[in-house]
Design a protein around this motif. Structure first.
Motif: not given
Length: 195
Positions: A102-103, A112
């Motif tokens: 996920t960012a 990330k």
């Protein structure tokens, strides 16, 4: 989508757990050296199990490349299962964890977040896959479905992690895929941030 998974499962455990569900595992290419691996990435070799065509109640464990080149030369490492039956080429991908990314909350950060998903009630599992002969040799890909409640906060799709009771059913092309290719119920997966 999942582009990295983990497999620390040893051969004795694989053989015993399949024996418990009445499947004899054989090694048609010789007994492989399955070293514990924390990261199996696209184009790496991974262990798969597929039904033995000549012997009911038996399955072959082989090692194959994860992904094949698609029409645009991009690797096909995940494949949408929605509405498909997969009448041939079904396989089980041996794993004990998979990763999603996920960012970061801080948009300036370049790295990330990496999340490890493991089964809450079992030390290892099988991912529904398909294999085929390609111009890079035999290769496999992971099947995906809508995300379950454990994966939805991290990604809008998820790989299909099969219940142990469904392993033999997945290897049988007479069993409709739609009965098996679905997300797990809430609480089935543990999630841990690892990077």
């Amino acid at each position: 989508m999942c582009n990295d998974y983990r497999s620390r499962v040893d051969l004795d455990t694989i053989r015993q757990d399949f024996s418990d569900i009445k499947v004899r595992i054989r090694f048609p290419e010789g007994i492989p050296n399955l070293e514990p691996r924390d990261g199996i990435k696209i184009t790496d070799i991974g262990a798969i199990v597929r039904a033995a065509p000549d012997e009911p109640g038996t399955a072959d464990l082989v090692q194959r490349r994860w992904s094949w080149p698609g029409p645009n030369k991009q690797p096909v490492y995940n494949f949408r299962s929605d509405g498909r039956e997969f009448m041939n080429g079904r396989c089980l991908i041996i794993a004990d964890g998979f990763y999603e990314f996920t960012a970061p909350e801080d948009r300036k950060a370049k790295r990330k977040h990496k999340w490890l998903f493991t089964k809450a009630d079992e030390p290892w599992f099988c991912i529904a896959g398909i294999w085929r002969s390609t111009d890079v040799g035999e290769a496999f890909t992971m099947l995906t479905t809508e995300p379950g409640p454990d994966v939805a906060p991290y990604h809008n799709r998820q790989i299909v992690v099969l219940h142990r009771a469904d392993w033999t059913r997945w290897l049988d092309p007479k069993v409709p895929a739609r009965e098996l290719l679905r997300p797990l119920a809430a609480g089935s997966l543990r999630v841990e941030q690892v990077a």
